[in-house]
Design an enzyme around this catalytic site. Sequence first.
Site, mmCIF file in Angstrom:
data_model
loop_
_atom_site.group_PDB
_atom_site.id
_atom_site.type_symbol
_atom_site.label_atom_id
_atom_site.label_comp_id
_atom_site.label_asym_id
_atom_site.label_seq_id
_atom_site.Cartn_x
_atom_site.Cartn_y
_atom_site.Cartn_z
ATOM 1 N N VAL A 204 7.610 0.447 14.777
ATOM 2 C CA VAL A 204 8.533 -0.852 14.326
ATOM 3 C C VAL A 204 8.319 -0.959 12.790
ATOM 4 O O VAL A 204 7.245 -0.951 12.394
ATOM 5 C CB VAL A 204 8.016 -2.092 14.965
ATOM 6 C CG1 VAL A 204 8.881 -3.081 14.399
ATOM 7 C CG2 VAL A 204 8.349 -2.143 16.681
ATOM 8 N N LYS A 205 9.399 -0.940 12.028
ATOM 9 C CA LYS A 205 9.493 -1.174 10.705
ATOM 10 C C LYS A 205 10.074 -2.482 10.462
ATOM 11 O O LYS A 205 11.197 -3.085 10.925
ATOM 12 C CB LYS A 205 10.435 -0.151 9.961
ATOM 13 C CG LYS A 205 10.438 -0.410 8.605
ATOM 14 C CD LYS A 205 11.457 0.630 7.951
ATOM 15 C CE LYS A 205 12.058 0.357 6.876
ATOM 16 N NZ LYS A 205 12.959 1.307 6.154
ATOM 17 N N THR A 206 9.258 -3.323 9.670
ATOM 18 C CA THR A 206 9.772 -4.920 9.675
ATOM 19 C C THR A 206 9.403 -5.259 8.292
ATOM 20 O O THR A 206 9.000 -4.533 7.358
ATOM 21 C CB THR A 206 9.078 -5.566 10.870
ATOM 22 O OG1 THR A 206 9.722 -6.808 10.692
ATOM 23 C CG2 THR A 206 7.670 -5.954 10.588
#
Length: 293
Positions: A204-206
Amino acid sequence: MADLQGLKVAKDYHTDVPFANQNGFYLKGINSLDWGMKRHMANIFDPKSGNTVMFAFDHGYFMGSTAGLERLDLLLPKLAPHVNCFMGTRGAIRTCVPPEIAPSIALRVTSGSSMLQDDLSHEIVAVDIEDAVRMNADCMAVQTFVGADGQLSSLENLNQVINAGMRYSIPTMGVCAVGKDMARTDRFFKLATRIIAEMGCQVVKTYDCENFEEVVAACPVPIVVAGGKKLAEAEAMTLAYSVIQKGARGVDMGRNIFQSEHPVEMAIAINKIVHEGFTDKEAYELYLDSING
């Protein structure tokens, strides 16, 4: 559907307790996946540090030519030795990245938006799984909107890519996009990152936020933090150092590298923070020494 009335606010994140189901592999949430999936993840995340430095240059797919990315063919070979993963579109990668020098590849597979639109939350899956296989992509990146007008189609895109990736052992990275009406709060990112992970993403990229260590603890797969808008070099290094200390497994710096006056030296400094435990101050001193000769 679960009854939302009387739902208690989560609080027991146990941020001081390591992820439990991690025997046999060094990245959380990947333990039960097959060899091919683990191999791709090991290409992205350094096995010694467990972290990654990504370099995003996919901005052209909705912004066109932007400052710092005018000549990808000149920039990318210079940065390749100092990053673990290039994140870009198939067009940019095929035309501007010599295959013999390419690090791991995060292939942008969704598109359909542009700066000319008021709402960027409506995208489609534009790259099929066969092309991702042909490009030997190490993961497929899907722009994912939670809480925006296009949430349903966005999550459908994500599920479509995850399902295809599972058939061919290619990880999916859900890129947590923030809709124009959403506040960048820890409450939002806890919701969005958890939804993305529970759909089946392997990464997950956040973004960074208040109580970010709780966001990381509640997400059962590795989190990579986007650099976001262009910051002063010292501030970008502080961001990188802070999120790694709070449990992120890497950073994806785009504008904070390619819009720096010294992009290679900037990439080297970020690399030192992510992989060698440099503090932000130590990395900035290295950066200044490098540019001042």
